[in-house]
Structures are given as C-alpha cells and as structure tokens.
Design an enzyme around this catalytic site. Sequence first.
Site, mmCIF file in Angstrom:
data_model
loop_
_atom_site.group_PDB
_atom_site.id
_atom_site.type_symbol
_atom_site.label_atom_id
_atom_site.label_comp_id
_atom_site.label_asym_id
_atom_site.label_seq_id
_atom_site.Cartn_x
_atom_site.Cartn_y
_atom_site.Cartn_z
ATOM 1 N N LYS A 98 0.850 -1.192 0.000
ATOM 2 C CA LYS A 98 0.000 0.000 0.000
ATOM 3 C C LYS A 98 0.880 1.233 0.000
ATOM 4 C CE LYS A 98 -4.513 0.923 0.251
ATOM 5 N NZ LYS A 98 -5.567 0.178 -0.442
ATOM 6 N N VAL B 244 -17.753 3.733 -2.931
ATOM 7 C CA VAL B 244 -18.185 2.407 -2.520
ATOM 8 C C VAL B 244 -19.513 2.461 -1.765
ATOM 9 C CG1 VAL B 244 -17.611 0.387 -1.107
ATOM 10 C CG2 VAL B 244 -15.839 1.515 -2.486
ATOM 11 N N GLY C 193 -19.268 7.587 -0.345
ATOM 12 C CA GLY C 193 -18.446 7.911 -1.498
ATOM 13 C C GLY C 193 -18.649 6.886 -2.593
#
Length: 348
Positions: free
Chosen positions: A80, A185, A183
């Site tokens: 990440k 998702v 948002g």
Amino acid sequence: MAPWDYPDFDEHEGVHFFRDARSGLSAIIAIHSTHLGSAAGGCRYWSYARSDEAVTDALRLSRGMSYKNAMAGLPMGGGKAVILADAQSPKSPELLAAFGRAVESLGGRYVTAEDVGISDADMVEVSKQTKHVSGLPVAGGAAGGDPGPFTAHGVYLGVKAAVRRALKREDMAGVHVAIQGVGSVGGGLAKLLAKDGAKLTLADVNADRAKALAAELGGEAVSADEILRVEADVISPCALGAILTAESIAALRAPVVAGGANNQLATPDDGWRIHARGITYAPDYVINAGGIINVGLEYLGQGDRAEVEKRIAEIPGRLDTIWQESAASSEPASIVADRMAQRLIGRA
C-alpha cells in the site's frame, strides 16, 4: 521510531519513504508480502495529523492487502502507498509524476492503483513514469478502470449473504441498512440496495452528500457521529478504518456488520468483542475484494469484465466458509479469516 517498532509492523518486507522537494511529494510505500507475487495495493492521498499516523496506516493497509489478495485467489502479494496531503503542495501532475518515479524505483515489487483521494485520471499521470500501475481507464468490457463500483458490487453481494445467514432473509426488501460513508463504494452500495427495496440510513463526513443521496434514494440521513448507533439490521462501514472499538461495538444495535471500509477493527480484540455479542461480521478484506479483483486482473492480463464479475460472485461463498468455521470453532470470523489468509501467504 523505526518502522519495526510500530505496533502494526508485521514482518513487513519493506517500508519505503519518499520525498521530492520540487513537487512537494511525501509518500510511504509499505510492502507486507510478495510471497504470492508483486505487492498490489492502492495509493491513498490523505491529510494526516501526524506523520506517524501515515506510517501506521501504510502498515495496516498493506497487511490487509496481503490478506485480501490471497483470499481473492490473486497471484499477488500485498502493499500500500500513502501520499501525505499538504495544503502547501496540493495534488498536481508533478506530484503524481514524482510518485510514479517512486513506484518505478521499486522495480515491480509494488503495483499501485486508486484508493481514497486518488482517481483513475491520477493513475494515468502515474503511468507516465511506471508500468507498475493498474486501475487505468479501459474500453468497455475490459477489466480495469475505477475499482470503486466493483468494490461496491462485492460488498452488496456480501451484505446479502450476511443478511441471509443472520436474518434468514433471501431478499433485501425492507431490510434496514445503515451506511457509514457514501463515497464511491458506500454510495454505490446504497444505490444497489435501494433497487432491492432496502430501507437506508446514510451518513458521511460530507453531510450534504449524505443528505442529497438519501433524498434521491428515499432514505434518511443522520450525522457521522450517530450512524454506528442507529438501530438497524445491518451496519455497513464504508469510510475509513479503525471504527470498531470497544466503545462503538458496545453501542451497536444491529445483528450484522458488513461494509467496504478497510481495517474496520481497531484491534484484534475487537473481533472477539463483536463475536461475543453474537453479531455476524463480514471480514473487511474478504467482502471488499471486488476492486482489487478488477484492477489485479487488469494488471495481470488474465481476464475481461465477465471474468471479474465471475470472481466477485465468489465473495459470498468465501464468507459462508468463514462463518461456518467460526461457528464450528467458536472463534471470531476475523480470526478465522486471518488464519486462512496467513496460511496462503506462508505465515501460518
């Protein structure tokens, strides 16, 4: 403090820090595991109160990606990136180019994509500096592009699976779902559930966004502070992580927690707390794998959109397997899922 002194350091293979004075880039790329392949995981653009919070986020998120990719059956490890947002150096093509050079310097050990604060257009800028990027705009029918809608679809299927298990309901009509964060998702999830006739309560740090979507879908909007205490059938965390704490779990008034946010449990003990309350919990990195399935297959060149959708449709079955083992072993679903993922990445 060295990275390995952080509580969330988990034998990460590498934690890389990048600065570029000209563009203002400050970024961290954490590689948790490359046991299954290149470490894949999105790039988060976020404003952190302290730099150590960014390190913790990168460590937690990269470990989650190792587990997510393994459980999704992808031949990819986990990593990440976080870019520290700074009002003095706003996101720009120059900053994204500098980040692309940082990714390229790792020689393919890390593959980046979109996450919070980053768009597919941003990935186009990054791709000018490195080929180790996915989530790029694609033609219709191809794997790739914005992972958000694919994550939302997988979460939607997982929510229905959790409702089927906990409430013995085969449909979502009238099922009350409280969504934290609307948002890409959470908003996508809300729209899918609305089509099924679910009752919706929505919240977001952007209160106007939650109110507008609630009005559009015939739901109700509450404040971000209230959403986890709403009496509902399902609480669906779809914002940032570490929101399931001893305090918030004690206040839950729903038999199901199933949502798209990463790292929902603040600590491993919180998995036991949810389990002790008899709440059906969908481990986040299993239910929210739709996006990485999409961009992972794009990067690997292993399928089209039909293949992506086929693999996302397998998410409910994975959750059912976890819940069955949890019931048989009297262990939390979070612990069962972690053990499965650790075996897959060679860390049993």
